[in-house]
Design an enzyme around this catalytic site. Structure first.
Site, short mmCIF file in Angstrom:
data_model
loop_
_atom_site.label_atom_id
_atom_site.label_comp_id
_atom_site.label_asym_id
_atom_site.label_seq_id
_atom_site.Cartn_x
_atom_site.Cartn_y
_atom_site.Cartn_z
CB THR A 85 7.47 -29.71 -20.28
OG1 THR A 85 6.68 -29.92 -21.47
CG2 THR A 85 8.93 -29.96 -20.61
N PRO A 86 5.19 -30.76 -17.53
CG PRO A 86 5.08 -31.70 -15.40
CD PRO A 86 5.98 -31.57 -16.60
CD GLU A 102 3.95 -33.56 -29.42
OE1 GLU A 102 3.11 -34.02 -30.22
OE2 GLU A 102 3.65 -33.05 -28.34
CE LYS A 161 2.03 -29.55 -29.32
NZ LYS A 161 2.86 -30.50 -28.61
CE LYS A 201 -20.16 -34.89 -32.58
NZ LYS A 201 -21.39 -34.95 -33.40
CB CYS A 261 -1.32 -31.31 -25.42
SG CYS A 261 -0.12 -32.62 -25.70
#
Length: 705
Positions: free
Chosen positions: A214-215, A283, A342, A389, A398
């Site tokens: 799903t870009p 996920e 998410k 960092k 993502c």
């Protein structure tokens, strides 16, 4: 049954798939079925259902507090699961299905995709995804395994002299103590299948996972911000037509909030009167540690409605995960909360990276060191030390697209200020990357003409071959404008031939590769890439590139961390019958222990021989071509560091042009060690030093020793 709708090729997120971007409307104003906001009558219908998550109080219903976790004590509500189908064999679907099958030997797990090349690679030794530990999982679940036996005794004990071997024959007689017995693990049959028969496999499944790409849309309304739902909608239509009644439909793809209603509407449109349950199960995988994230997840999130049938579906999916995940880590939520979680999780992680990167710019101007600042504020328990960092910015498929989706969602709801707030996270990320490129050019006297620049790292993150949204590519584009003699690229996880092809596609508007008259050369040997280089840019934090101790150790299985050079014997196992996780831990320990003794990749002798490739296998051809290209630049067959072995920076320094520059974009280099080699080190978040200052520091360090 309605006439089947033609379905385009399912893009499951493989960076090698280059498809024409869709102009299908995905904005609230352009489509009644789009997310994040649906038409008003859908909202009224939802309200009419009286979905109140604290209203179910009768003894016949499951607990109603979603935050308390799964439906503990109500596992009898779960439906039996014999067959799972995952649609999409990309970076999410492939590893997720592999671990599900690995941990549930009695469930048939099928991964389907219309990309024949990708499925062929999953069915061969040339997996399309590089993830530490993934090959071990796939081989057992896809090919099955032999019966093995081993002692349940740690190496060094009196019952194990260190020559721990496994056998497929009958076990030896057990000793009096449990620890000294021979543990027998029976053979197992294959239960992980990769197939292109999409409709057939969907029709046989009890649970259907939708894990397609799903870009961000590149054309049409909302271009550059809205989520392109083309592949997701196409797969949903196929599922609606072919899923058996009562199947559980699970969203694994990252989708805008309220997409579950789109799925429900599509199912009703194609199969009126047929009951399906729709769940959200996002996920939370990180590239490079995906297998560890799946084997030892922080949480499993399952979103559902509060009807008894929906909660029963959630419990059914929970039982699949419960085969290896503690029930306390399986959380159930409102389905809309699950979808939104998410996007928010990735956005907030990216926000932390951009925040510390903004501080690194201040450090470079003031003389403060960003690592010391991060260590200081990371001790605050309210803040913590994760994702602090500093570097050249985040990449991957993502973070950027999820922030854009969240920003677009906010503005679609009339929350302009909220949308602008999140867009600033991306602006800071781009600023950090461009600032690094400008720093390189400035230090090299504002010209790269006739100079060789080397990039160590092309993937966006260590221990992965995923190059989507890699900062390295944008840096390369900036360097190309300065007309350098050569831009050398080396990455330990990316196949050089694949990288060359990808660069050729992504930079198709200009002759970039050396073969086409451009300056870019992709190497399979780090020393060849660094030879005669005027400057080396570290753009990925691979351990191979480090010259200082790693501060953080990634989580891993008991006794072993994938990609680590250290391991502990996980025995004795507490269970008489060890779990698949236990066996995998022992496999990794023995693999490390016997690495130099010629035992090979199967210390437990559990593997069944992998499927043989066809004579015309294109992936074998790529490997042969890469070996041929490498041999031309390495006629004497010199030693090359293997995976995980550190580079010899003294050797690299001896081959570099003077003055020797190293630009550390990931904060993994020790300035003291670099100064001893006569290398000028420029690091993110550390003020630049003149050559005189470097000499003074060098002599100070020598005096201290």
């Amino acid at each position: 049954m309605s006439k089947p709708i033609p379905v385009p090729v399912i893009d499951s997120g493989d960076s090698a798939s280059i498809d024409v971007a869709s102009t299908a409307p995905t904005t609230p104003d352009a489509s009644w079925s789009s997310s994040p906001v649906l038409r008003a009558d859908i909202d009224r219908r939802i309200e009419s259902l009286n979905i109140e998550f604290d209203s179910l109080q009768t003894p016949s219903t499951p607990p109603t507090n979603h935050a308390d976790g799964p439906i503990l004590g109500w596992s009898y509500l779960a439906q039996p699961v014999k067959n799972i189908c995952c649609v999409g064999a990309g970076y999410v679907g492939g590893p997720t299905a592999a671990v599900m099958a690995f941990q549930n030997p009695n469930i048939r797990v099928t991964v389907v995709d219309r990309d024949e090349r990708r499925i062929r690679r999953w069915n061969s030794k040339h997996l399309p995804i590089h993830e530490p530990g993934l090959g071990d999982i796939v081989r057992i679940a896809r090919d099955g395994s032999r019966e093995i036996s081993f002692t349940n005794t740690p190496v060094g004990s009196r019952a194990n002299d260190g020559s721990d071997t496994a056998s497929s024959s009958e076990s030896e007689p057990a000793s009096d103590g449990h620890h000294f017995r021979m543990t027998v693990v029976p053979s197992r049959q294959p239960n992980l299948i990769f197939s292109t028969e999409v409709t057939k496999c969907i029709s046989e499944a009890d649970i259907i996972l939708i894990a397609v790409n799903t870009p961000t849309k590149s054309r049409g309304i909302g271009a550059g911000r809205a989520t392109d739902m083309t592949a997701f909608e196409a797969v949903t239509s196929v599922v609606a037509q072919h899923a058996r009644p009562g199947a559980i439909i699970v969203e694994k793809s990252t989708v805008p909030c309220r997409t579950a209603e789109l799925v429900r509407e599509t199912m009703e449109l194609h199969r009126p009167g047929v009951h399906f349950e729709v769940l959200s199960n996002p996920e939370f995988l990180a590239a490079g540690t995906a297998v560890q994230d799946l084997l030892q997840p922080d949480r499993i999130l399952i979103g559902s409605l509060t009807s008894e049938s929906s909660r029963r579906a959630a419990e059914t999916l929970a039982t699949v995960y419960a085969a290896w995940v503690p029930r306390s880590r399986i959380l159930t939520t409102n389905i809309w909360s699950s979808e939104l979680s998410k996007l928010v999780a990735n956005s907030m992680l990216a926000q932390r990276i951009s925040s510390i990167n903004s501080i690194s710019a201040i450090c470079e101007k003031t003389g403060a060191e960003v690592d010391e600042v991060a260590a200081s504020i990371g001790r605050d328990p309210r803040i913590g030390n994760k994702f602090l960092k500093a570097g050249i910015g985040f990449g991957g498929s993502c973070f950027k697209k999820d922030i854009l989706s969240l920003s677009y969602l906010a503005e679609s709801l009339g929350l302009e200020e909220v949308g602008e707030y999140w867009r600033q996270v991306i602006k800071m990320n781009e600023y950090q990357r461009d600032r690094f490129s400008r720093r390189v050019i400035t230090c090299l006297n504002n010209t790269l003409v006739a100079k060789k620049i080397t990039l160590l790292g092309y993937a966006f993150k260590a221990n992965t071959s995923d190059t989507r949204e890699s900062p390295a590519l944008e840096i390369i584009k900036t360097l190309l404008e300065e007309n350098p003699r050569e831009i050398a690229i080396y990455d330990p996880c990316c196949n050089p031939v694949v990288t060359r092809n990808e660069i050729k596609i992504l930079l198709r508007d200009q002759a970039a590769l050396q073969d086409d008259g451009g300056p870019i050369v992709v190497y399979s040997n780090a020393y060849e890439a660094c030879a005669a280089s005027h400057a080396i840019l570290i753009t990925t934090e691979f351990d191979e590139f480090r010259n200082k101790k790693r501060l953080e150790t990634p989580k891993g299985l008991p006794g072993i961390t994938f990609g680590s050079n250290k391991s502990l014997d996980p025995r004795p196992f507490k269970r008489i019958e060890p779990s698949e996780t236990d066996i995998l831990s022992l496999h990794k320990f023995l693999l490390h222990k016997n690495r130099c003794s010629g035992v090979g990749s199967d210390p437990l002798q559990r593997y069944i021989e992998e499927p043989a490739c066809a004579e015309d296998c294109p992936d074998c051809g790529l490997m042969e071509k890469d070996a041929s290209v490498s041999s031309k630049g390495n006629p004497n067959n010199e030693y090359r560091p293997g995976p995980g072995e550190r580079l010899d920076w003294s050797k690299i320094a001896s081959m570099m042009k003077t003055p020797k520059w190293v630009f550390d974009g990931k904060g993994i280099m020790d300035p003291k060690a670099m100064a001893k080699l006569g290398i000028r080190l420029e690091s993110v978040g550390r003020r630049s030093s003149t050559f005189h200052e470097l000499v003074v520091r060098y002599h100070t360090w020598i005096d201290e020793e």
